[in-house]
Design a protein around this motif. Sequence first.
Motif, PDB file in Angstrom:
ATOM      1  N   GLY A 176      15.294  23.541 -39.556  1.00 47.63           N
ATOM      2  CA  GLY A 176      15.990  22.724 -38.554  1.00 47.63           C
ATOM      3  C   GLY A 176      15.081  21.695 -37.934  1.00 47.63           C
ATOM      4  N   LYS A 177      15.541  20.447 -37.960  1.00 45.02           N
ATOM      5  CA  LYS A 177      14.718  19.369 -37.390  1.00 45.02           C
ATOM      6  C   LYS A 177      14.530  19.536 -35.888  1.00 45.02           C
ATOM      7  N   ASP A 178      15.490  20.151 -35.244  1.00 43.48           N
ATOM      8  CA  ASP A 178      15.382  20.303 -33.796  1.00 43.48           C
ATOM      9  C   ASP A 178      14.524  21.502 -33.389  1.00 43.48           C
ATOM     10  N   GLN A 179      14.086  22.269 -34.366  1.00 44.68           N
ATOM     11  CA  GLN A 179      13.170  23.390 -34.109  1.00 44.68           C
ATOM     12  C   GLN A 179      13.659  24.292 -32.975  1.00 44.68           C
ATOM     13  N   THR A 180      14.863  24.763 -33.064  1.00 48.16           N
ATOM     14  CA  THR A 180      15.405  25.556 -31.961  1.00 48.16           C
ATOM     15  C   THR A 180      14.807  26.949 -31.869  1.00 48.16           C
ATOM     16  N   TRP A 181      14.396  27.502 -32.972  1.00 49.40           N
ATOM     17  CA  TRP A 181      13.932  28.891 -32.932  1.00 49.40           C
ATOM     18  C   TRP A 181      12.429  29.029 -33.144  1.00 49.40           C
ATOM     19  N   TYR A 182      11.741  27.920 -33.270  1.00 46.34           N
ATOM     20  CA  TYR A 182      10.279  27.984 -33.395  1.00 46.34           C
ATOM     21  C   TYR A 182       9.700  26.711 -32.801  1.00 46.34           C
ATOM     22  N   ASP A 183       8.415  26.721 -32.520  1.00 42.77           N
ATOM     23  CA  ASP A 183       7.819  25.532 -31.914  1.00 42.77           C
ATOM     24  C   ASP A 183       6.497  25.124 -32.543  1.00 42.77           C
ATOM     25  N   GLY A 184       6.109  25.773 -33.620  1.00 40.57           N
ATOM     26  CA  GLY A 184       4.850  25.382 -34.236  1.00 40.57           C
ATOM     27  C   GLY A 184       4.641  26.042 -35.583  1.00 40.57           C
ATOM     28  N   TRP A 185       3.511  25.741 -36.167  1.00 42.58           N
ATOM     29  CA  TRP A 185       3.134  26.296 -37.463  1.00 42.58           C
ATOM     30  C   TRP A 185       1.668  26.707 -37.382  1.00 42.58           C
ATOM     31  N   VAL A 186       1.341  27.720 -38.126  1.00 46.62           N
ATOM     32  CA  VAL A 186      -0.074  28.076 -38.262  1.00 46.62           C
ATOM     33  C   VAL A 186      -0.365  28.440 -39.719  1.00 46.62           C
ATOM     34  N   VAL A 187      -1.624  28.326 -40.069  1.00 46.51           N
ATOM     35  CA  VAL A 187      -2.110  28.896 -41.323  1.00 46.51           C
ATOM     36  C   VAL A 187      -3.083  30.007 -40.937  1.00 46.51           C
ATOM     37  N   VAL A 188      -2.885  31.189 -41.491  1.00 44.86           N
ATOM     38  CA  VAL A 188      -3.815  32.290 -41.229  1.00 44.86           C
ATOM     39  C   VAL A 188      -4.538  32.656 -42.522  1.00 44.86           C
ATOM     40  N   ARG A 189      -5.692  33.246 -42.352  1.00 50.30           N
ATOM     41  CA  ARG A 189      -6.451  33.696 -43.530  1.00 50.30           C
ATOM     42  C   ARG A 189      -6.300  35.201 -43.658  1.00 50.30           C
ATOM     43  N   ARG A 190      -5.928  35.637 -44.835  1.00 52.30           N
ATOM     44  CA  ARG A 190      -5.801  37.072 -45.075  1.00 52.30           C
ATOM     45  C   ARG A 190      -6.795  37.473 -46.162  1.00 52.30           C
ATOM     46  N   VAL A 191      -7.728  38.289 -45.756  1.00 53.29           N
ATOM     47  CA  VAL A 191      -8.762  38.741 -46.694  1.00 53.29           C
ATOM     48  C   VAL A 191      -8.489  40.192 -47.041  1.00 53.29           C
ATOM     49  N   ARG A 192      -8.483  40.475 -48.310  1.00 50.89           N
ATOM     50  CA  ARG A 192      -8.171  41.831 -48.767  1.00 50.89           C
ATOM     51  C   ARG A 192      -9.114  42.841 -48.109  1.00 50.89           C
ATOM     52  N   GLY A 193      -8.538  43.915 -47.633  1.00 49.87           N
ATOM     53  CA  GLY A 193      -9.349  44.963 -47.014  1.00 49.87           C
ATOM     54  C   GLY A 193      -9.542  44.776 -45.524  1.00 49.87           C
ATOM     55  N   SER A 194      -9.030  43.658 -44.977  1.00 51.51           N
ATOM     56  CA  SER A 194      -9.185  43.427 -43.536  1.00 51.51           C
ATOM     57  C   SER A 194      -7.811  43.275 -42.885  1.00 51.51           C
ATOM     58  N   ASP A 195      -7.650  43.912 -41.756  1.00 52.88           N
ATOM     59  CA  ASP A 195      -6.381  43.788 -41.025  1.00 52.88           C
ATOM     60  C   ASP A 195      -6.349  42.521 -40.190  1.00 52.88           C
ATOM     61  N   ASP A 196      -7.508  41.928 -40.029  1.00 51.84           N
ATOM     62  CA  ASP A 196      -7.604  40.732 -39.208  1.00 51.84           C
ATOM     63  C   ASP A 196      -7.036  39.537 -39.981  1.00 51.84           C
ATOM     64  N   ALA A 197      -6.240  38.717 -39.327  1.00 44.68           N
ATOM     65  CA  ALA A 197      -5.704  37.512 -39.971  1.00 44.68           C
ATOM     66  C   ALA A 197      -5.877  36.332 -39.024  1.00 44.68           C
ATOM     67  N   PRO A 198      -7.079  35.784 -38.938  1.00 49.31           N
ATOM     68  CA  PRO A 198      -7.334  34.725 -37.957  1.00 49.31           C
ATOM     69  C   PRO A 198      -6.604  33.429 -38.289  1.00 49.31           C
ATOM     70  N   VAL A 199      -6.190  32.757 -37.252  1.00 52.62           N
ATOM     71  CA  VAL A 199      -5.561  31.440 -37.428  1.00 52.62           C
ATOM     72  C   VAL A 199      -6.651  30.434 -37.780  1.00 52.62           C
ATOM     73  N   VAL A 200      -6.451  29.698 -38.864  1.00 54.17           N
ATOM     74  CA  VAL A 200      -7.447  28.700 -39.267  1.00 54.17           C
ATOM     75  C   VAL A 200      -6.923  27.280 -39.117  1.00 54.17           C
ATOM     76  N   MET A 201      -5.595  27.132 -39.054  1.00 54.30           N
ATOM     77  CA  MET A 201      -5.017  25.803 -38.816  1.00 54.30           C
ATOM     78  C   MET A 201      -3.808  25.956 -37.900  1.00 54.30           C
ATOM     79  N   THR A 202      -3.534  24.890 -37.181  1.00 48.41           N
ATOM     80  CA  THR A 202      -2.365  24.913 -36.304  1.00 48.41           C
ATOM     81  C   THR A 202      -1.794  23.505 -36.165  1.00 48.41           C
ATOM     82  N   THR A 203      -0.605  23.411 -35.568  1.00 49.30           N
ATOM     83  CA  THR A 203      -0.015  22.082 -35.368  1.00 49.30           C
ATOM     84  C   THR A 203      -0.440  21.539 -34.014  1.00 49.30           C
TER      85      THR A 203
END
Lengths: 203, 204
Positions: A176-203
Amino acid sequence: MTGPDFHELVGDDLPEEELARLRRAHDLLLAAGPPPELSPGLEQPPTLDTDVVVPFLPRRRRGRGIGLAVAVGVLAFMLGSLWGTEKHDFDADRTVQMHGVGAHRSALASIEIGDESGENIPMVIRVRGLPPLSKRGSFYELLVTSEGKQLASCGVFNTKAGEPTQVRLSVPYRLGKDQTWYDGWVVVRRVRGSDDAPVVMTT
Amino acid sequence: MELALPFPARLPGRAEIATIHTMSVHEASDGELMRRVREGDRGAFELLYRRYSRPVFGLALRRLGDRGRAEDALQETFTSVWRSAGSYRPERGPVAPWLFAVARNAIVDRLRQRTDTTADVPEAAAAEPGPPDRAEADWISWRVHRALEELPPAERQVIELAYWSGLSQSEIAEFLNAPLGTVKTRTRSGLSRLAGLLEEEELR
């Protein structure tokens, strides 16, 4: 508190006293955690009308539109310079710009979103400046967010060293162009064996 | 040095930033910058902002838990620095703890505003400095993030990639397209420089 292996970083050939100094710096780095990423408007040095006593940066709510417009314009120009000459046949309805955070602050990305009238929404993400994840089973994931909360995945990808990455994704829900149900985007890094998923990019 | 503004009556503007080109970030001490800010030097104010904006923002983000409010606190902190530069007394101590206190006041103000506007949140205690261990953690982050700003960019980059990107030294070398030995050397020298900066601060 996890982090890199101290001995892998500095080796074992240093005098004991120097090793102790570096160990202390290492421990403090781990305790401190990553420095926060400033939004583009706050990265800039102060800009103000000199005749009026007002905060040196435009107040967030007042100046956000202008700041964002400038930042998006600069980013769009940079991305255009980076990828303007590349051929692609994707017909985008709109484009969202992203930037790296923390150690990846120089990374850039754009998400082109295609026709949203169908059941599966096509999109293309173009990324530059994110390091490839060489560990098997590790990947980056693009997600939409609302107030910082990760809501839905738009797909996963990896990158190549020294080259822009272009990946086609498809999501089975309308953004949806009006983004009614969300307000941004992120890219997270998922490394096998780790529960941590840090955000590496954002809008 | 330019200008002879009476003690900060106004905040700095872009048009008269001249000293920034003549004073490198690595040349002037915090104390020297504060002295110049007190005299109304906009360039010095910008350099001070570049050194401390990230530590201030990090502190605000941890305490307030909200990016927008943390941005407000950052702005308020540096507005106060400009307006109150005259209240800084070098003989009482270095700039970093003074600025830390200014930032903490701006953050506490925001915490109070939140508790004032949401009557059902019983968080009056949150406006206080907090438990000693949290204050200690804040101070450590402040010092480390401040010191990171002092590292040469090449050293800072490998440190950040090693500590907060989960990359091995080989992966960093591949990512930067640099020899592994160069990455190792930069990492080691970056850590050594960081250790030196932190030690210097402890001695002040």
